[in-house]
Design a protein around this motif. Structure first.
Motif, PDB file in Angstrom:
ATOM      1  N   GLU A  40       4.053  11.491  -0.575  1.00  0.00           N
ATOM      2  CA  GLU A  40       4.958  11.474  -2.111  1.00  0.00           C
ATOM      3  C   GLU A  40       5.654  10.136  -1.943  1.00  0.00           C
ATOM      4  OE1 GLU A  40       8.260  13.924  -4.234  1.00  0.00           O
ATOM      5  OE2 GLU A  40       7.810  14.681  -2.373  1.00  0.00           O
ATOM      6  N   VAL A  41       5.055   9.331  -2.869  1.00  0.00           N
ATOM      7  CA  VAL A  41       5.816   7.830  -3.123  1.00  0.00           C
ATOM      8  C   VAL A  41       6.540   7.589  -4.387  1.00  0.00           C
ATOM      9  CG1 VAL A  41       4.371   7.074  -1.313  1.00  0.00           C
ATOM     10  CG2 VAL A  41       3.443   6.923  -3.572  1.00  0.00           C
ATOM     11  N   PHE A  55      -7.343  -1.507   0.081  1.00  0.00           N
ATOM     12  CA  PHE A  55      -6.222  -1.368  -0.693  1.00  0.00           C
ATOM     13  C   PHE A  55      -6.438  -0.248  -1.532  1.00  0.00           C
ATOM     14  CE2 PHE A  55      -6.350  -5.919   0.967  1.00  0.00           C
ATOM     15  CZ  PHE A  55      -4.976  -5.715   1.985  1.00  0.00           C
ATOM     16  N   LEU A  56      -5.223   0.181  -1.927  1.00  0.00           N
ATOM     17  CA  LEU A  56      -4.950   1.319  -3.106  1.00  0.00           C
ATOM     18  C   LEU A  56      -3.831   0.899  -3.979  1.00  0.00           C
ATOM     19  CD1 LEU A  56      -5.945   4.853  -3.031  1.00  0.00           C
ATOM     20  CD2 LEU A  56      -3.871   4.550  -3.644  1.00  0.00           C
ATOM     21  N   ALA A  57      -3.849   1.154  -5.193  1.00  0.00           N
ATOM     22  CA  ALA A  57      -2.543   1.039  -5.950  1.00  0.00           C
ATOM     23  C   ALA A  57      -2.535   2.419  -7.013  1.00  0.00           C
ATOM     24  CB  ALA A  57      -2.774  -0.146  -7.082  1.00  0.00           C
ATOM     25  N   ASP A  62       7.155   6.889 -13.319  1.00  0.00           N
ATOM     26  CA  ASP A  62       8.359   6.079 -12.834  1.00  0.00           C
ATOM     27  C   ASP A  62       8.377   4.984 -13.122  1.00  0.00           C
ATOM     28  OD1 ASP A  62       6.888   5.239 -10.614  1.00  0.00           O
ATOM     29  OD2 ASP A  62       7.844   6.235  -9.263  1.00  0.00           O
ATOM     30  N   GLU A  63       7.412   4.315 -13.914  1.00  0.00           N
ATOM     31  CA  GLU A  63       7.287   2.880 -14.252  1.00  0.00           C
ATOM     32  C   GLU A  63       7.076   1.860 -12.967  1.00  0.00           C
ATOM     33  OE1 GLU A  63      10.724   1.689 -16.694  1.00  0.00           O
ATOM     34  OE2 GLU A  63      10.465   3.767 -18.076  1.00  0.00           O
ATOM     35  N   THR A  64       6.423   2.278 -12.043  1.00  0.00           N
ATOM     36  CA  THR A  64       5.970   1.437 -10.794  1.00  0.00           C
ATOM     37  C   THR A  64       4.644   1.515 -10.399  1.00  0.00           C
ATOM     38  OG1 THR A  64       6.572   2.897  -9.212  1.00  0.00           O
ATOM     39  CG2 THR A  64       8.379   1.775  -9.840  1.00  0.00           C
ATOM     40  N   ALA A  78       5.378  -2.970  -3.911  1.00  0.00           N
ATOM     41  CA  ALA A  78       5.544  -2.167  -5.185  1.00  0.00           C
ATOM     42  C   ALA A  78       5.963  -3.192  -6.419  1.00  0.00           C
ATOM     43  CB  ALA A  78       6.687  -1.252  -5.184  1.00  0.00           C
ATOM     44  N   LEU A  79       5.361  -2.784  -7.368  1.00  0.00           N
ATOM     45  CA  LEU A  79       5.317  -3.610  -8.793  1.00  0.00           C
ATOM     46  C   LEU A  79       6.581  -2.793  -9.483  1.00  0.00           C
ATOM     47  CD1 LEU A  79       1.780  -4.781  -9.349  1.00  0.00           C
ATOM     48  CD2 LEU A  79       3.625  -6.075  -8.155  1.00  0.00           C
TER      49      LEU A  79
END
Length: 233
Positions: A40-41, A55-57, A62-64, A78-79
């Motif tokens: 849970e991130v 890699f995974l995005a 939550d706008e990130t 995080a962006l």
């Protein structure tokens, strides 16, 4: 079970802010999904996932966008530049991420629902609420072609070799040939489609508001097998 029996790992985002990983394995000619990880991130529901190599995005309400190393299973960054829900994120050659493209691409007359970059990285296609399919020249950074598809498309994906692409809309997935520049087949999933992906150039996996992930042979235009994943969507 040896690593040779593991075909791939599937990552799912949930409304409950979690990422769930499943390994697709074979055992005596049977396909099995086994839970590989859960984390849970995000502070709100997950809206999109993109992966490339290790890699995974993941993008969220939550706008990130959270970035992961799938080998170490750790968050690497995080962006936070978004000021609205992140509904799409895609990798280009595993290095660049395109997120919330509807705020930057000019051409569609309504919101963009999905973007897919061709395997060459030189072009992209997008669909949106204006019922159009647009082809983008990524070298010149501008729209190249516009096609009216007469339906609101939700998701668009390229096949691995770039010879075809698929578009989902409600309960169907349409398959288009680049060479023929035309629709070549339609899959009726019989439930609302939430996501789909090309396993190979001619094998498509579809999941939605159903218990099952269904796999379709695009050459014979038939469902070849299905996996019962959950009791809900």
């Amino acid at each position: 079970m040896s690593s040779e029996n593991i075909l791939m790992e599937i990552v799912i985002g949930t409304y409950e802010n979690h990422l769930l990983g499943y390994k697709l394995e074979t055992d005596n000619d049977k396909f099995i999904l086994k839970l590989s990880f859960t984390t849970e991130v995000h502070s709100q529901s997950v809206k999109c996932i993109a992966s490339s190599d290790k890699f995974l995005a993941s993008g969220s309400v939550d706008e990130t966008i959270q970035l992961f190393n799938m080998e170490s299973r750790k968050i690497i960054g995080a962006l936070f530049q978004h000021n609205a829900a992140v509904k799409m994120a895609i990798f280009v050659f595993g290095l660049q991420i395109i997120g919330n493209a509807s705020k930057h691409c000019r051409g569609h007359k309504d919101a963009i629902n999905s973007i897919a970059v061709h395997p060459t990285g030189k072009m992209a296609v997008s669909v949106g609420k204006d019922k159009s399919l647009r082809t983008w020249n990524l070298i010149k950074g501008r729209s190249a072609y516009i096609t009216n598809i007469n339906k609101v498309a939700d998701i668009i994906r390229w096949s691995p070799d770039g010879s075809k692409f698929a578009i989902s809309s409600n309960k169907t997935v349409d398959i288009y040939s680049v060479e023929k520049a035309a629709l070549i087949s339609t899959i009726d999933f019989q439930h609302s489609v939430c996501d789909f992906t090309f396993i190979t150039n001619d094998l498509l996996a579809v999941g939605g508001k159903s218990e099952y992930i269904r796999f379709y042979n695009l050459v014979d235009e038939v469902m070849c097998f299905e996996l019962k994943a959950k009791s809900e969507r």
